[in-house]
Design an enzyme around this catalytic site. Structure first.
Site, PDB file in Angstrom:
ATOM      1  N   ASP A   2      33.358  52.174 143.602  1.00 47.91           N
ATOM      2  CA  ASP A   2      33.407  53.351 142.270  1.00 47.91           C
ATOM      3  C   ASP A   2      34.657  52.373 141.840  1.00 47.91           C
ATOM      4  OD1 ASP A   2      32.517  55.601 145.279  1.00 47.91           O
ATOM      5  OD2 ASP A   2      31.366  55.040 142.769  1.00 47.91           O
ATOM      6  N   ASP A  13      25.737  60.893 144.524  1.00 50.78           N
ATOM      7  CA  ASP A  13      26.883  60.033 144.570  1.00 50.78           C
ATOM      8  C   ASP A  13      27.249  61.020 144.365  1.00 50.78           C
ATOM      9  OD1 ASP A  13      29.206  57.637 142.769  1.00 50.78           O
ATOM     10  OD2 ASP A  13      29.164  58.994 144.598  1.00 50.78           O
TER      11      ASP A  13
HETATM   12  C1  DX5 Z   1      32.964  59.986 143.108  1.00 55.85           C
HETATM   13  C2  DX5 Z   1      32.823  58.729 143.941  1.00 55.85           C
HETATM   14  C3  DX5 Z   1      32.332  59.068 145.136  1.00 55.85           C
HETATM   15  C4  DX5 Z   1      32.180  58.151 146.172  1.00 55.85           C
HETATM   16  C5  DX5 Z   1      31.220  58.691 147.318  1.00 55.85           C
HETATM   17  O1  DX5 Z   1      33.810  59.397 142.573  1.00 55.85           O
HETATM   18  O2  DX5 Z   1      31.905  58.204 143.593  1.00 55.85           O
HETATM   19  O3  DX5 Z   1      30.701  60.219 145.118  1.00 55.85           O
HETATM   20  O4  DX5 Z   1      31.237  56.735 145.403  1.00 55.85           O
HETATM   21  O5  DX5 Z   1      32.031  59.697 148.420  1.00 55.85           O
HETATM   22  P1  DX5 Z   1      31.217  60.321 149.239  1.00 55.85           P
HETATM   23  O6  DX5 Z   1      29.843  60.145 150.230  1.00 55.85           O
HETATM   24  O7  DX5 Z   1      32.600  59.684 150.552  1.00 55.85           O
HETATM   25  O8  DX5 Z   1      31.379  61.778 148.610  1.00 55.85           O
HETATM   26 ZN    ZN Z   2      29.994  56.181 142.610  1.00 52.15          ZN
END
Ligand code: DX5
Ligand code: ZN
Length: 219
Positions: free
Chosen positions: A36, A180
């Site tokens: 990310d 995601d």
């Molecule tokens: C948001 C990020 C999150 C991350 C995953 O910008 O992209 O979504 O990847 O986070 P969790 O799995 O902790 O929600």
């Molecule tokens: Zn992501």
């Protein structure tokens, strides 16, 4: 039907244990690593650049899935290519949702030898980008507002997953449907039932024991 893949988000890694946790990821059933990348402008948060990816590339053979949450992503894709990125996923909003600019960006990513992914914020409608479905390897549905890990799952975003599944069948395409944000053992079931085949998970994986949580998501 694509094989179900787990893509742990290194955003939630404990970087004081980077080597140990990368080894666990390599030994787990994960097939991708999700990066990310946030520029502190497109989203409020600031994370890491291609330099960090380089470190992971030296210690892992997993597919490097790079999610660019940036205002000017194209300024950086060569750095990510050189660092070992396998896929570059861009936000429609980074190109003012302009289909022709997005198509050009996807071509540039392909010309550099990488797979191309498309994604959009929860508040952005998906239908206007139907014509791009033939050009991408992955469509990433955001089930949280981009910017931070550990947020709650936005179930209404599953409508976009169902739309993508329907379009993929209608058009005889094979792009991956990735999701995601807020993925855990409960929301993963709903996501897969709706049509997702690629699950990004950050906090759930790194807070519940890497190997067993990844196995749990695949059950
Ligand atoms: C948001 C990020 C999150 C991350 C995953 O910008 O992209 O979504 O990847 O986070 P969790 O799995 O902790 O929600
Ligand atoms: Zn992501």
């Amino acid at each position: 039907m694509n094989e179900i893949i787990i893509a742990p988000s290194v955003l939630s890694m404990d970087f004081s244990k980077m080597q140990e946790q990368t080894k666990e990821l390599n030994e787990s059933k994960a097939k991708w690593l999700h990066f990310d990348v946030m520029d502190g402008h497109f989203v409020k948060n600031l994370t890491f650049g291609a330099y960090i990816l380089n470190g992971f590339k030296k210690t892992s053979d997993l597919y490097m899935d790079v999610h660019l949450m940036m205002t000017n992503p194209m300024d950086y894709i060569e750095d990510f290519k050189n660092a070992g990125a396998n896929q570059i996923t861009i936000h429609t909003e980074s190109f003012s949702n302009d289909v022709s600019k997005l198509s050009e960006a996807i071509k540039t990513i392909h010309d550099m030898g990488m797979d191309a992914g498309l994604t959009l914020k929860p508040s952005t409608a998906i239908e206007p980008f139907e014509c791009l479905l033939t050009e991408i390897e992955t469509f990433l549905v955001m089930s949280v507002e981009p910017g931070f890990g550990g947020q709650s799952f936005m179930e209404d975003q599953l409508q976009k997953v169902q739309w993508l599944k329907k379009k993929r069948e209608e058009k005889g395409l094979s792009y991956r449907i990735e999701i995601d944000g807020g993925i855990n053992d409960k929301t993963a079931i709903k996501a897969i039932e709706s049509g997702c085949d690629t699950l990004v998970a950050g906090s759930y994986v790194f807070k519940n024991g890497i190997k067993q949580s990844i196995e749990g998501l695949l059950k």
